[in-house]
Design an enzyme around this catalytic site. Structure first.
Site, short mmCIF file in Angstrom:
data_model
loop_
_atom_site.label_atom_id
_atom_site.label_comp_id
_atom_site.label_asym_id
_atom_site.label_seq_id
_atom_site.Cartn_x
_atom_site.Cartn_y
_atom_site.Cartn_z
N HIS A 1 0.80 -1.23 0.00
CA HIS A 1 0.00 0.00 0.00
C HIS A 1 0.83 1.27 0.00
O HIS A 1 0.35 2.33 0.40
CB HIS A 1 -1.03 0.00 1.12
CG HIS A 1 -2.06 -1.06 0.94
ND1 HIS A 1 -3.04 -1.00 -0.03
CD2 HIS A 1 -2.25 -2.24 1.58
CE1 HIS A 1 -3.78 -2.08 0.03
NE2 HIS A 1 -3.33 -2.85 0.99
N ASP B 1 3.97 -0.47 -4.79
CA ASP B 1 2.95 -1.31 -5.41
C ASP B 1 2.99 -1.22 -6.93
O ASP B 1 2.72 -2.20 -7.63
CB ASP B 1 1.57 -0.97 -4.88
CG ASP B 1 1.35 -1.50 -3.46
OD1 ASP B 1 2.26 -2.18 -2.92
OD2 ASP B 1 0.28 -1.23 -2.89
#
Length: 186
Positions: free
Chosen positions: A160, A165
């Site tokens: 996150h 990511d």
């Protein structure tokens, strides 16, 4: 002569489920096939709306981002400049790649149009989950990133952080593409 497609992995973190009412808080991007070429920005919120779960997952603070985040106009202009810098308009086109692309795409598209007037990706995005489903014939509920990572033996994992990511997604897509090509799955 067709243009070369430049796959750009994009991930965002947001304060809630929809753009306009909620804010995009961070954006990370990298080239799928040259992941060392990256872009990252933390954005100042455009609204005070938030869902507690969304902020808890990211660890981001609206108050902190209000003070230190980049205004959306500058963030999106900088991102558009970066996209153009990695794509030669005459010879290549940028392709937005995301894991659950509809979510990330909705925010990026909204922000580009609202704050810069246009989206350098055009009007579409490539979703890794849908690509995986099509390549493997699995069910939609089996398209979690962990399932893809296990199949392609990814070395990264999601956390996150938008840039991290984006790098993870790039690895998944790169490995999945090479796996599909090497096994002859169409």
């Amino acid at each position: 002569m067709s243009k070369v497609e430049v796959f750009i992995s994009v991930d965002i973190e947001a304060s809630g489920p929809i753009p306009g009412e909620y804010s995009m808080l961070s954006l990370g991007a990298c080239l799928v096939d040259a992941p060392q070429r990256t872009f990252s920005v933390a954005l100042a919120p455009i609204s005070t709306n938030f869902e507690p779960e969304a902020l808890a997952v990211t660890g981001l603070s609206l108050e902190e981002l209000t003070l230190r985040g980049t205004p959306a106009e500058k963030a999106m202009a900088d991102f558009a400049t970066w996209v153009r810098s990695v794509c030669d308009e005459a010879e290549s086109i940028p392709v937005f790649v995301g894991l659950n692309a509809p979510f990330d795409w909705s925010f990026v598209n909204y922000y580009f149009h609202r704050f810069t007037g246009s989206n350098p990706f055009g009007f579409s995005a490539l979703d890794i989950k849908a690509y995986f489903m099509g390549a493997t014939g699995c069910h939609w509920q089996d398209t979690k990133s962990s399932a893809i990572a296990n199949l392609v033996r990814a070395t990264l994992a999601g956390n996150h952080d938008a840039l991290h990511d984006a790098l993870y997604q790039a690895e998944l897509f790169r490995l999945l593409r090479s796996n599909v090509v090497s096994t002859g799955v169409n």
